[in-house]
Design a protein around this motif. Sequence first.
Motif: not given
Length: 93
Positions: A22-29, A33-34, A44-51
Amino acid sequence: MKTWFYTIEMTLLVMVGLRLISGLIELTVAGLILKFNSIEKAMALNAMLAIIGPTIFVTSIALGLIGMSDKLSMSKFLFIGAGVALILIGIRK
């Protein structure tokens, strides 16, 4: 000679692994984004994280409850389940 790895329960290792993923996915996103430098793509990327976030949360809680199933009564399971449900209802937008 016994190492500390043998004393850690497998359920706990799986829960830790889920949190690391989960943490690696958050850092990758965050990096994506940057890189994209676009508010639309960031949304759109934040929406994917919300799932992904709640899915990992519920899976981790379920694994923990399964690991503790021999130590908890049915009423405690119901209280924990109600607490998780309230957390998920509380974080809905």
